[in-house]
Write an enzyme that holds these catalytic residues in place. Sequence first.
Site, PDB file in Angstrom:
ATOM      1  CB  SER A   1      -3.428  -9.680 -13.863  1.00  0.00           C
ATOM      2  OG  SER A   1      -3.775  -9.240 -12.587  1.00  0.00           O
TER       3      SER A   1
ATOM      4  CE1 TYR B   1      -4.602  -5.698 -17.416  1.00  0.00           C
ATOM      5  CE2 TYR B   1      -5.435  -6.906 -14.621  1.00  0.00           C
ATOM      6  CZ  TYR B   1      -4.474  -7.121 -16.269  1.00  0.00           C
ATOM      7  OH  TYR B   1      -3.160  -6.878 -16.160  1.00  0.00           O
TER       8      TYR B   1
END
Length: 229
Positions: free
Chosen positions: A138, A153
């Site tokens: 990501s 995350y």
Amino acid sequence: MNRTALVTGANRGIGLETCRQLATAGLDVVLCSREPDRGLAAAAGLAGLRGRVRVEQLDVESAESVLACAGRLAADGVRVDVLVNNAAVYPTTGFFAADEDLLEHTWQVNLVGAFRTCQAFVPGMAERGWGRVVNVSSGGGSLDAGLPGPPLYGITKAALNALTVTLASTVPASVKVNAVCPGWVRTDMGGAGAPLSVAQGADTVVWLAQLPESGPTGGFFRGRKPIPW
């Protein structure tokens, strides 16, 4: 002989769409899901494509589950040529509100799970002289971008990026290892307001899974173009 791709976290979203696109392209696919019933239900929608689809129970958070899956495939003569590490969790808890249990869970799924599957399947690729590893990361794990987004995350995706670089430098050049940022995609994780469809989100994943011998390795990509770590 058809190439075989194994995709983790594949019963929905980008993982399922990756299976669809790879099977449409003629690859055999191992669709992995923590819950076999959900995997079977997802695979039913892939019937009739060029590649065969096999469902496997696989929980990347469990070393025993990864090894058991690898053992079943080996016993059936299934060689994994393409590994797509897609399984992930997306906790949105703030840094100071998060506890160690949540950090450990996120770490185990987003990083250690990929470490386990790479250890289980990449040595065979190296021995056979061909392989593709795609780590679904990501932009939230980009140090260059300042690790935007939820902290746990971002931390774990940055670590997945580091795993990508390390593994790429460890294996022969015939095994290509790359990370991908799919972008903001309309999935359960991305939400209904995301601008990209799952087909668009899976596109670069599928491209990296089928790179030619001249293709890149050790890179980070979005929209089939390199982005900074």
